[in-house]
Design an enzyme around this catalytic site. Structure first.
Site, short mmCIF file in Angstrom:
data_model
loop_
_atom_site.label_atom_id
_atom_site.label_comp_id
_atom_site.label_asym_id
_atom_site.label_seq_id
_atom_site.Cartn_x
_atom_site.Cartn_y
_atom_site.Cartn_z
CD GLU A 282 25.28 7.56 30.74
OE1 GLU A 282 24.28 7.94 31.37
OE2 GLU A 282 26.02 8.33 30.09
CD GLU B 191 26.84 11.89 34.89
OE1 GLU B 191 27.40 10.78 34.85
OE2 GLU B 191 26.59 12.57 33.88
CG HIS C 265 22.94 11.00 32.73
ND1 HIS C 265 23.21 11.02 31.40
CD2 HIS C 265 21.79 11.73 32.89
CE1 HIS C 265 22.29 11.72 30.76
NE2 HIS C 265 21.41 12.18 31.64
CG HIS D 269 23.80 9.34 27.62
ND1 HIS D 269 24.17 10.30 28.52
CD2 HIS D 269 23.55 9.99 26.44
CE1 HIS D 269 24.17 11.49 27.92
NE2 HIS D 269 23.78 11.32 26.67
#
Ligand code: 0X9
Ligand code: ZN
Length: 301
Positions: A68, A266, A190, A65
């Site tokens: 990020e 994450e 992420h 992504h």
């Protein structure tokens, strides 16, 4: 020079990888994991110190992504730790694996986020109706389009692509992954939910080594916590602790490659933002999380 007190664009990140391969030609080499819509390469660093036996592969996917930013920064930080740390734990972790580490697997998107639109998430492919990009973490060929996915190319975040592997980035990277023999681990970074996720992301089904994955993940989070006292949610499946999402890389990897150790970390931040002065902090935390992961995985055999 390259440092960890600023965020860098793709060319600088790739320059860093090249420099490291020149500095350590015997055991660090730049590898091409795939290609992009705008004609870039997806570059990674393979770190494989000489030994007699073949080593299991540890794969790190970062930056799928675009916005990020902490993930490529943390990943180059981690590379630097593997290459330079005098810590025996880190050296031992380095020597146990054939590392394939990709700081930015969506470089077109990252460059666009870096230069044009900070909140850009997707790739940069142009669709027939003139909108740009697909979510590369909805585009993998496993249970495509079931959850948290859009079929509208103009959806800013969740367009899953025109078909599974419509995006050249995910397709070529999946080919590279399929070509790896003996992959023990696949770790995707992420941000910024501060959570550790296990497969699968789109069902509540538990994988057969769920208990081991959970135990290893708990140890990993404990090692990370010791660095900054930052608490992460999980470990648990995305379905249990975040939301169901289909077409993600880890689900495809787990299902088609049977890789035993598969995780999404994450990382930290507030709405995809994290002060550059604190990249070190996140980098040390992730390094220790990896140390904990590798240790516990070895305990469990
Ligand atoms: O939705 C995602 O792709 C990830 N969250 S993010 O906010 N970084 O976009 C979660 C990924 C969970 N795993 C998979 N969907 N495979
Ligand atoms: Zn993400």
């Amino acid at each position: 020079g390259f440092s960890w007190t600023a965020y860098y664009d793709v060319d600088d990140i790739y320059g860093y990888l090249h420099n490291m391969s020149l500095k350590h030609p015997d055991w660090a080499q730049v590898v091409v994991g795939g290609r992009t819509y705008e004609g870039r390469q997806i570059l990674g660093l393979r770190i494989n110190t000489p030994t007699d036996e073949d080593k299991p592969v540890m794969f790190i996917e970062s930056g799928i992504h675009a916005r990020e930013w902490i993930t490529p920064a943390t990943t180059t930080y981690f590379i630097n730790e593997l290459l330079t740390s005098p810590d025996p734990e880190i050296i031992s972790m380095r020597d146990q694996f054939d590392w394939h580490i990709f700081p930015t697997v969506n470089p077109d998107g990252y460059h666009y986020s870096y230069t044009r639109d900070r909140m850009w998430r997707k790739t940069r492919s142009r669709s027939q109706n003139g909108c740009y990009g697909a979510d590369p973490n909805r585009n993998w060929d496993y249970n495509w389009m079931n959850y948290s996915s859009s079929n509208n190319p103009c959806n800013y975040q969740l367009y899953a692509g025109s078909k599974p592997f419509s995006e050249i980035e995910t397709r070529t990277l999946s080919e590279y992954i399929s070509g790896l023999e003996n992959m023990l681990g696949y770790i995707a970074y992420h941000s910024t939910a501060q959570t550790l996720l296990l497969p699968y992301s789109d069902s509540s089904e538990h994988v057969d080594n769920y208990d081991d994955l959970k135990k290893i993940g708990e140890t990993s989070l404990r090692y990370g916590y010791a660095v900054n006292k930052a608490r992460y949610d999980g470990p648990g499946t995305a379905a249990e602790i975040l939301y169901k999402a289909s077409g993600g890389s880890i689900d495809w990897v787990r299902h088609t490659q049977g890789t035993p150790l598969v995780y999404v970390y994450e990382l930290r931040g507030v709405y995809f933002s994290w002060p550059p002065s604190r990249i070190h902090e996140q980098g040390d935390e992730v390094t220790q999380m990896m140390v904990g992961l590798v240790k516990e995985a070895r305990n469990l055999g």
